[in-house]
Design an enzyme around this catalytic site. Sequence first.
Site, mmCIF file in Angstrom:
data_model
loop_
_atom_site.group_PDB
_atom_site.id
_atom_site.type_symbol
_atom_site.label_atom_id
_atom_site.label_comp_id
_atom_site.label_asym_id
_atom_site.label_seq_id
_atom_site.Cartn_x
_atom_site.Cartn_y
_atom_site.Cartn_z
ATOM 1 N N SER A 62 0.821 -1.210 0.000
ATOM 2 C CA SER A 62 0.000 0.000 0.000
ATOM 3 C C SER A 62 0.856 1.262 0.000
ATOM 4 C CB SER A 62 -0.919 0.013 1.218
ATOM 5 O OG SER A 62 -1.690 -1.160 1.267
HETATM 6 N N1 SAH Z 1 -0.557 -4.884 3.876
HETATM 7 C C1 SAH Z 1 -0.027 -5.327 2.633
HETATM 8 C C2 SAH Z 1 -1.069 -5.169 1.557
HETATM 9 C C3 SAH Z 1 -0.959 -6.227 0.543
HETATM 10 S S1 SAH Z 1 -2.235 -6.149 -0.692
HETATM 11 C C4 SAH Z 1 1.220 -4.546 2.250
HETATM 12 O O1 SAH Z 1 1.247 -3.332 2.509
HETATM 13 O O2 SAH Z 1 2.129 -5.128 1.679
HETATM 14 C C5 SAH Z 1 -3.533 -7.077 0.052
HETATM 15 C C6 SAH Z 1 -3.208 -8.483 0.450
HETATM 16 O O3 SAH Z 1 -4.402 -9.112 0.864
HETATM 17 C C7 SAH Z 1 -2.645 -9.347 -0.672
HETATM 18 O O4 SAH Z 1 -1.422 -9.889 -0.263
HETATM 19 C C8 SAH Z 1 -3.708 -10.437 -0.865
HETATM 20 O O5 SAH Z 1 -3.166 -11.702 -1.215
HETATM 21 C C9 SAH Z 1 -4.340 -10.470 0.515
HETATM 22 N N2 SAH Z 1 -5.675 -11.047 0.587
HETATM 23 C C10 SAH Z 1 -6.721 -10.888 -0.258
HETATM 24 N N3 SAH Z 1 -7.796 -11.585 0.167
HETATM 25 C C11 SAH Z 1 -7.416 -12.187 1.336
HETATM 26 C C12 SAH Z 1 -8.080 -13.056 2.256
HETATM 27 N N4 SAH Z 1 -9.344 -13.430 2.123
HETATM 28 N N5 SAH Z 1 -7.371 -13.491 3.321
HETATM 29 C C13 SAH Z 1 -6.080 -13.145 3.500
HETATM 30 N N6 SAH Z 1 -5.399 -12.326 2.663
HETATM 31 C C14 SAH Z 1 -6.066 -11.861 1.586
#
Ligand code: SAH
Length: 214
Positions: A62
């Site tokens: 993000s």
């Molecule tokens: N906080 C992270 C954001 C990553 S993007 C950062 O700043 O790096 C969002 C993440 O949510 C992705 O890695 C995706 O695989 C995960 N995601 C999506 N649906 C999900 C679910 N149901 N359970 C767990 N993770 C999920």
Amino acid sequence: MDQFFDARQRMVQDQLIGRGIKDQKVLDAMRNIKRHLFVDKKYWDRAYDDTPLSIPCSQTISQPYMVGLMTELIHPDEGKKVLEIGTGSGYQTAILAETCHKVYSVERHAELAGQARQLLDELDYKNIEIKIDDGTLGWEEKGLFDAIIVTAAAPEIPEQLVKQLMSHGKLVIPVGTQYRQNLELVLKRGESYIEKIICGCIFVPLIGRGGWAE
Ligand code: SAH
């Protein structure tokens, strides 16, 4: 001091303080944590820019401001037990680990969970547990939580997450379509809750039983 020290201080000054983030714990954590370590080397020169960046599995780390804002909204402190849904790169996880007592984080992609685990171990965080699972169901055995941060976009507020919040707990979550959402702050009051819209945002979709179908 590392080669990106100045870039990181500028990021905090311009992107966070400049846009109204005031929580000293959040600002300190974001001054300390090396965001470049959470992205591929080819993005290192952009690691402190005002933007999300690609990480493996077609996901994104993000934008720094969004990480700061979401963390500030839960009022982090060393007494708090928090749940993060969407570990991704592990950057938000590290910010939570520095500002709260204990962090539980759920990621659906094993590759991302594994990479994040390795990096967070190398950085010597002792207060983080990560599991590979559908985070829309929360992490029931570890609840109730003081706060939950969801870093992917949901079609609606997942019921299981609200259930796993303590009364007066806070849930921060992007809610909307797969292309555009509102960042919402959900305040649990007894068995019910109040929703506040904070701002517009764009996140990758939350995929799972309480989110979008794959
Ligand atoms: N906080 C992270 C954001 C990553 S993007 C950062 O700043 O790096 C969002 C993440 O949510 C992705 O890695 C995706 O695989 C995960 N995601 C999506 N649906 C999900 C679910 N149901 N359970 C767990 N993770 C999920």
